[in-house]
Design a protein around this motif. Sequence first.
Motif, PDB file in Angstrom:
ATOM      1  N   MET A   1      51.910  32.150  52.328  1.00 21.72           N
ATOM      2  CA  MET A   1      52.068  32.265  50.876  1.00 21.72           C
ATOM      3  C   MET A   1      51.346  33.521  50.393  1.00 21.72           C
ATOM      4  N   SER A   2      52.029  34.319  49.576  1.00 20.76           N
ATOM      5  CA  SER A   2      51.408  35.534  49.070  1.00 20.76           C
ATOM      6  C   SER A   2      50.345  35.195  48.048  1.00 20.76           C
ATOM      7  N   ALA A   3      49.422  36.128  47.847  1.00 18.53           N
ATOM      8  CA  ALA A   3      48.341  35.914  46.889  1.00 18.53           C
ATOM      9  C   ALA A   3      48.917  35.812  45.488  1.00 18.53           C
ATOM     10  N   PRO A   4      48.458  34.830  44.680  1.00 19.28           N
ATOM     11  CA  PRO A   4      48.958  34.722  43.305  1.00 19.28           C
ATOM     12  C   PRO A   4      48.558  35.945  42.493  1.00 19.28           C
ATOM     13  N   HIS A   5      49.427  36.336  41.592  1.00 18.46           N
ATOM     14  CA  HIS A   5      49.181  37.500  40.752  1.00 18.46           C
ATOM     15  C   HIS A   5      48.942  37.015  39.324  1.00 18.46           C
ATOM     16  N   VAL A   6      47.734  37.234  38.824  1.00 19.90           N
ATOM     17  CA  VAL A   6      47.339  36.786  37.486  1.00 19.90           C
ATOM     18  C   VAL A   6      47.096  38.014  36.616  1.00 19.90           C
ATOM     19  N   PHE A   7      47.732  38.035  35.454  1.00 21.21           N
ATOM     20  CA  PHE A   7      47.603  39.149  34.506  1.00 21.21           C
ATOM     21  C   PHE A   7      46.844  38.633  33.280  1.00 21.21           C
ATOM     22  N   LEU A   8      45.676  39.233  32.996  1.00 26.13           N
ATOM     23  CA  LEU A   8      44.844  38.806  31.878  1.00 26.13           C
ATOM     24  C   LEU A   8      45.003  39.769  30.711  1.00 26.13           C
ATOM     25  N   VAL A   9      45.085  39.226  29.495  1.00 25.95           N
ATOM     26  CA  VAL A   9      45.241  40.050  28.297  1.00 25.95           C
ATOM     27  C   VAL A   9      44.140  39.716  27.305  1.00 25.95           C
ATOM     28  N   ALA A  10      43.308  40.696  26.960  1.00 28.38           N
ATOM     29  CA  ALA A  10      42.251  40.523  25.955  1.00 28.38           C
ATOM     30  C   ALA A  10      42.252  41.749  25.054  1.00 28.38           C
ATOM     31  N   ALA A  11      42.100  41.537  23.739  1.00 29.86           N
ATOM     32  CA  ALA A  11      42.215  42.653  22.799  1.00 29.86           C
ATOM     33  C   ALA A  11      40.918  42.969  22.064  1.00 29.86           C
ATOM     34  N   GLU A  12      39.865  42.182  22.271  1.00 31.31           N
ATOM     35  CA  GLU A  12      38.592  42.460  21.614  1.00 31.31           C
ATOM     36  C   GLU A  12      37.453  41.984  22.492  1.00 31.31           C
ATOM     37  N   ARG A  13      36.230  42.257  22.058  1.00 27.30           N
ATOM     38  CA  ARG A  13      35.066  42.058  22.915  1.00 27.30           C
ATOM     39  C   ARG A  13      34.913  40.620  23.390  1.00 27.30           C
ATOM     40  N   SER A  14      35.049  39.642  22.495  1.00 30.74           N
ATOM     41  CA  SER A  14      34.843  38.247  22.904  1.00 30.74           C
ATOM     42  C   SER A  14      35.859  37.846  23.965  1.00 30.74           C
ATOM     43  N   GLY A  15      37.117  38.260  23.800  1.00 29.02           N
ATOM     44  CA  GLY A  15      38.130  37.959  24.805  1.00 29.02           C
ATOM     45  C   GLY A  15      37.890  38.703  26.102  1.00 29.02           C
ATOM     46  N   ASP A  16      37.401  39.924  26.001  1.00 33.39           N
ATOM     47  CA  ASP A  16      37.073  40.722  27.183  1.00 33.39           C
ATOM     48  C   ASP A  16      36.022  40.012  28.037  1.00 33.39           C
ATOM     49  N   LEU A  17      35.023  39.437  27.381  1.00 27.38           N
ATOM     50  CA  LEU A  17      33.983  38.702  28.106  1.00 27.38           C
ATOM     51  C   LEU A  17      34.540  37.430  28.740  1.00 27.38           C
ATOM     52  N   LEU A  18      35.411  36.716  28.017  1.00 24.62           N
ATOM     53  CA  LEU A  18      36.048  35.525  28.582  1.00 24.62           C
ATOM     54  C   LEU A  18      36.904  35.916  29.786  1.00 24.62           C
ATOM     55  N   GLY A  19      37.626  37.017  29.660  1.00 22.93           N
ATOM     56  CA  GLY A  19      38.465  37.472  30.763  1.00 22.93           C
ATOM     57  C   GLY A  19      37.662  37.846  31.993  1.00 22.93           C
ATOM     58  N   ALA A  20      36.509  38.466  31.778  1.00 24.65           N
ATOM     59  CA  ALA A  20      35.660  38.837  32.910  1.00 24.65           C
ATOM     60  C   ALA A  20      35.167  37.599  33.644  1.00 24.65           C
ATOM     61  N   GLY A  21      34.739  36.577  32.890  1.00 23.87           N
ATOM     62  CA  GLY A  21      34.293  35.333  33.517  1.00 23.87           C
ATOM     63  C   GLY A  21      35.413  34.643  34.267  1.00 23.87           C
ATOM     64  N   LEU A  22      36.600  34.642  33.697  1.00 23.00           N
ATOM     65  CA  LEU A  22      37.754  34.021  34.349  1.00 23.00           C
ATOM     66  C   LEU A  22      38.118  34.769  35.625  1.00 23.00           C
ATOM     67  N   ALA A  23      38.107  36.087  35.573  1.00 23.52           N
ATOM     68  CA  ALA A  23      38.425  36.892  36.758  1.00 23.52           C
ATOM     69  C   ALA A  23      37.450  36.601  37.896  1.00 23.52           C
ATOM     70  N   ARG A  24      36.169  36.536  37.547  1.00 27.31           N
ATOM     71  CA  ARG A  24      35.149  36.274  38.565  1.00 27.31           C
ATOM     72  C   ARG A  24      35.402  34.927  39.253  1.00 27.31           C
ATOM     73  N   GLU A  25      35.747  33.895  38.486  1.00 31.10           N
ATOM     74  CA  GLU A  25      35.951  32.567  39.068  1.00 31.10           C
ATOM     75  C   GLU A  25      37.271  32.478  39.826  1.00 31.10           C
ATOM     76  N   LEU A  26      38.284  33.200  39.383  1.00 31.59           N
ATOM     77  CA  LEU A  26      39.548  33.215  40.130  1.00 31.59           C
ATOM     78  C   LEU A  26      39.325  33.792  41.525  1.00 31.59           C
ATOM     79  N   ARG A  27      38.528  34.839  41.592  1.00 31.01           N
ATOM     80  CA  ARG A  27      38.234  35.424  42.908  1.00 31.01           C
ATOM     81  C   ARG A  27      37.438  34.444  43.767  1.00 31.01           C
ATOM     82  N   SER A  28      36.475  33.779  43.142  1.00 31.45           N
ATOM     83  CA  SER A  28      35.639  32.842  43.891  1.00 31.45           C
ATOM     84  C   SER A  28      36.463  31.683  44.446  1.00 31.45           C
ATOM     85  N   LEU A  29      37.328  31.109  43.626  1.00 36.38           N
ATOM     86  CA  LEU A  29      38.107  29.933  44.029  1.00 36.38           C
ATOM     87  C   LEU A  29      39.149  30.262  45.101  1.00 36.38           C
TER      88      LEU A  29
END
Length: 385
Positions: A1-29
Amino acid sequence: MSAPHVFLVAAERSGDLLGAGLARELRSLTADKVRLSGIGGTAMAEQGIESAISIDGLSILGWIDGLKAYSRVKQAVSEAVDAILTAKPDVVVLIDSWGFTLRVAQGVRAADPAIRLVKYVGPQVFATRPGRAATLAASVDELLTILSFDAPYYEAHGLPVTFVGNPTLERLPRGNGAAFRTRHGITADEAVLVVLPGSRPSEIRRMMPPVVEALKRLTRDHADLRLVLPVADPVAGQVDAAIAVHPVLQSAIRVGETEKADAFASADLALACSGTVVTELATAGVPTITGYKLGWITWGLVRAFNLLKTPHISLVNIAADARLVPEIIQLKCTGKVLADEVERLLDDPVRRAELSVRLQAVTSEMRGSGQASRRAAEAVLAGLD
């Protein structure tokens, strides 16, 4: 199975921080077996996600600011949709920023219905404009919510909802207040007021004048008061421009976001623009006065159509169903009123201690079992399965 491709969209600082946390955990999992791409700011860039388009000018709040930025937003939506369609991800996670991310979702859905769309943080329909719940349900496949009481509003329209918790309550590390005071030459008998005038350009524009006036009054009457000014990256230029013309701000200790946790730990109280930072301050147990000013046309529409459905605007107050954080809004948001509210707490250390305990207790309940970013990542991956 190929690696899943996840595209994150954030338009301001609070979303950018949420996206960074989500990216970190996606890599970990996935043991780093995931393809990540997206649109965001510096926090997501630190996680290796180079933004497909610039998000400059997309941090918007209010009708008038929205109208002024219409052409910019329209262009950015088109660019974002094109970037997503070119990337062909398995799932797109659209983070906060209601107006922008909704239009991106609708554009992608119209062009390629096969791409799964997940909204991360929904609009606060419990407080205003409940019709947005139906609009969102028609535009995305799932909502990841940070509020435990969100689900019924959206599930009534057939939208699956997963409560993941609020990463804001876990993001800020425990700071070292003593080290901060030593580092910046603050003595034990000096009181520290942390000042946070906003993280959006429109907030700085509207809130800086009453905040500056309040600080003039407070420093005039309290010689032992030290001001600390943690500056958010997206508005650093605006804040520095204000510092250059206001002597009272020049007397403040200006720090970047890397020192924010230590600054909060050193604080006796805070004066902050309403927003995510109020929840962060509450988590750190800092008694806070918050203020907010909308554009006048937006405020007029809110009042004319009775759009505000809750007696509070701060999530901490909503969760506690009590005014733990004084809210100074619109016409009342003047330098004198802000200064009076700060002074009331400044002169009452017993009340400050009581508030500190209650704020930490409320945010502990809001946090739930913790690991919100990890639960969000699990939900995104489960949806792909």
